[in-house]
Motif scaffolding. Structure first.
Motif, short mmCIF file in Angstrom:
data_model
loop_
_atom_site.label_atom_id
_atom_site.label_comp_id
_atom_site.label_asym_id
_atom_site.label_seq_id
_atom_site.Cartn_x
_atom_site.Cartn_y
_atom_site.Cartn_z
N ALA A 92 0.74 -1.14 -0.02
CA ALA A 92 -0.20 0.22 -0.11
C ALA A 92 0.77 1.19 0.13
O ALA A 92 0.38 2.27 -0.37
N VAL A 93 1.89 1.27 0.54
CA VAL A 93 2.74 2.38 0.65
C VAL A 93 3.06 3.13 -0.41
O VAL A 93 2.80 4.26 -0.85
N PRO A 94 3.62 2.40 -1.77
CA PRO A 94 3.69 3.31 -2.85
C PRO A 94 2.47 3.70 -3.61
O PRO A 94 2.56 4.71 -4.10
N VAL A 95 1.56 3.02 -3.39
CA VAL A 95 0.13 3.37 -4.09
C VAL A 95 -0.22 4.60 -3.35
O VAL A 95 -0.85 5.70 -3.95
N LEU A 96 -0.28 4.63 -1.88
CA LEU A 96 -0.70 5.96 -1.23
C LEU A 96 0.29 7.16 -1.59
O LEU A 96 -0.12 8.40 -1.84
N ARG A 97 1.47 6.89 -1.65
CA ARG A 97 2.47 7.87 -1.90
C ARG A 97 2.15 8.46 -3.52
O ARG A 97 2.27 9.80 -3.65
N ALA A 98 1.79 7.58 -4.29
CA ALA A 98 1.91 8.11 -5.83
C ALA A 98 0.42 8.85 -6.01
O ALA A 98 0.29 9.54 -6.52
N ALA A 99 -0.72 8.36 -4.96
CA ALA A 99 -1.90 9.14 -4.81
C ALA A 99 -1.81 10.41 -4.71
O ALA A 99 -2.13 11.45 -5.06
N ALA A 100 -0.79 10.65 -3.54
CA ALA A 100 -0.61 11.80 -2.92
C ALA A 100 0.15 12.95 -3.90
O ALA A 100 -0.10 13.95 -3.95
N GLU A 101 1.07 12.34 -4.46
CA GLU A 101 1.94 13.09 -5.62
C GLU A 101 1.10 13.50 -6.82
O GLU A 101 1.21 14.65 -7.35
N ARG A 102 0.13 12.60 -7.10
CA ARG A 102 -0.83 13.00 -8.12
C ARG A 102 -1.44 14.11 -7.62
O ARG A 102 -2.19 15.20 -8.60
N ALA A 103 -2.03 14.02 -6.66
CA ALA A 103 -3.04 15.11 -5.92
C ALA A 103 -2.33 16.72 -5.54
O ALA A 103 -2.65 17.60 -6.32
N ARG A 104 -1.06 16.36 -5.36
CA ARG A 104 -0.15 17.93 -5.16
C ARG A 104 -0.07 18.59 -6.58
O ARG A 104 0.44 19.75 -6.67
N ALA A 105 0.40 17.68 -7.42
CA ALA A 105 0.59 18.23 -8.69
C ALA A 105 -0.01 19.25 -9.49
O ALA A 105 0.37 20.10 -10.26
N ALA A 106 -1.29 19.28 -8.93
CA ALA A 106 -2.13 20.48 -9.25
C ALA A 106 -1.97 21.87 -8.73
O ALA A 106 -2.36 22.84 -9.09
N TYR A 107 -1.01 21.73 -7.52
CA TYR A 107 -0.85 22.80 -6.85
C TYR A 107 0.61 23.17 -7.04
O TYR A 107 1.60 22.61 -6.72
N VAL A 108 1.01 24.66 -7.47
CA VAL A 108 2.32 25.12 -7.76
C VAL A 108 2.84 25.52 -6.44
O VAL A 108 1.92 26.34 -5.72
N GLY A 109 3.98 25.53 -6.07
CA GLY A 109 4.45 25.87 -4.74
C GLY A 109 3.73 25.05 -3.43
O GLY A 109 3.97 25.77 -2.48
N TRP A 110 3.43 23.88 -3.58
CA TRP A 110 2.84 22.95 -2.57
C TRP A 110 4.13 22.96 -1.29
O TRP A 110 5.21 23.01 -1.73
N ARG A 111 3.57 23.01 -0.12
CA ARG A 111 4.83 22.83 0.97
C ARG A 111 4.80 21.50 1.16
O ARG A 111 3.91 20.78 1.73
N ASP A 112 6.34 21.37 1.75
CA ASP A 112 6.42 19.93 2.22
C ASP A 112 6.83 20.08 3.70
O ASP A 112 8.01 20.43 4.02
N LEU A 113 5.91 19.80 4.34
CA LEU A 113 5.97 19.77 5.96
C LEU A 113 5.85 18.32 6.56
O LEU A 113 5.73 18.32 7.70
N ALA A 114 6.28 17.53 5.93
CA ALA A 114 5.99 16.01 6.32
C ALA A 114 7.20 15.90 7.58
O ALA A 114 8.29 16.26 7.63
N GLY A 115 6.59 15.31 8.53
CA GLY A 115 7.31 15.13 9.70
C GLY A 115 7.61 16.08 10.57
O GLY A 115 8.30 15.94 11.57
N ALA A 116 7.16 17.36 10.16
CA ALA A 116 7.96 18.59 10.96
C ALA A 116 7.10 19.02 12.30
O ALA A 116 5.99 18.26 12.64
N ASP A 117 7.38 19.27 13.35
CA ASP A 117 6.80 19.73 14.66
C ASP A 117 6.48 21.23 14.72
O ASP A 117 7.20 22.08 14.74
#
Length: 252
Positions: free
Chosen positions: A147-172
């Motif tokens: 499931a991991v690569p499938v979920l990541r790929a879906a998220a990448e497709r979703a964010r591709a529609a937004y220019v300048g999206w922010r990568d805050l993964a794992g941030a506190d």
């Protein structure tokens, strides 16, 4: 891919994936369960629970009919964690099949199936349905790994529609003031947002997998098109979005 095209594609794939869930009930129905979460799960006295309870020990508030005596006043009685908890339908699944010992494994399978349906993957979702009928630790681990690569790929497709999206993964970002921020397409995977202010935020296409939003405020926020939002996350918020700002399959 344009935003409108992505949204159309996601709606179609989500419909197909949900259609394959006929054998996997992901919506908890406590009336069909015997209070498994109130017995099998442990918790410690904290801001979420008013007292300690060991795994396998029935909660002091559980009555003889497997119902919570204080369900109407859980927040007032210091049991916020119970309000936020969701078993993804595992409780009634194992209760009705008389497989109570499978609860923990089935809960994991159902949670993965929830995310897969959001990603629009009907093949793995169907695999999850079959695994839920006879789960093993090895099977769950294999399903999660696929499931991991499938979920990541879906998220990448979703964010591709937004220019300048922010990568805050794992941030506190505990307690951070993010009110009215444009978080469209943001990666908030595993982000700590405890007590954060996200009022008015647009989270369309944001990856919310594993984001810790306990005590966060999302009044007026738009989560309706965010990915991987769960009832547990919504239940742990201090202030929730209105119905229009809530993902469709999480609306009352």
């Amino acid at each position: 891919m344009s935003l409108s095209s992505w949204e159309d594609r996601r709606a179609t794939t989500l419909h197909r994936a949900c259609a394959s869930l006929s054998v996997v009930d992901l919506v908890a129905d406590c009336s069909r369960c015997v209070g498994l979460c109130c017995v099998l799960l442990p918790f410690q006295r904290s801001a979420d629970f008013a007292f300690d309870k060991a795994a396998g020990e029935p909660c002091r508030h559980l009555d003889d009919g497997h119902r919570c005596r204080i369900h109407a006043s859980l927040l007032e009685d210091g049991m916020r964690g119970c309000v936020a908890y969701d078993c993804f339908g595992a409780g009634q699944t194992v209760t009705e099949a008389d497989r109570l010992g499978d609860f923990h494994l089935v809960e994991q399978v159902h949670e993965i199936a929830w995310y897969l349906a959001d990603a629009g993957d009907s093949t793995l979702t169907a695999d999850a349905g079959r695994l839920a009928g006879s789960p093993t630790a090895e099977g769950v681990a294999d399903l999660r790994a696929r499931a991991v690569p499938v979920l990541r790929a879906a998220a990448e497709r979703a964010r591709a529609a937004y220019v300048g999206w922010r990568d805050l993964a794992g941030a506190d970002l505990a307690g951070a003031d993010l009110r009215d921020e444009d978080l469209r397409g943001a990666s908030l995977r595993g982000t700590v947002l405890i007590g954060a202010g996200l009022d008015g935020c647009d989270l369309a296409g944001a990856d919310m997998l594993g984001a810790d939003v306990r005590g966060a405020s999302m009044a007026g926020a738009d989560l309706s098109r965010a990915l991987y939002v769960t009832r547990r996350q919504l239940g742990s918020l201090r202030l929730r979005p209105d119905e229009a700002g809530t993902p469709p399959r999480l609306r009352a």
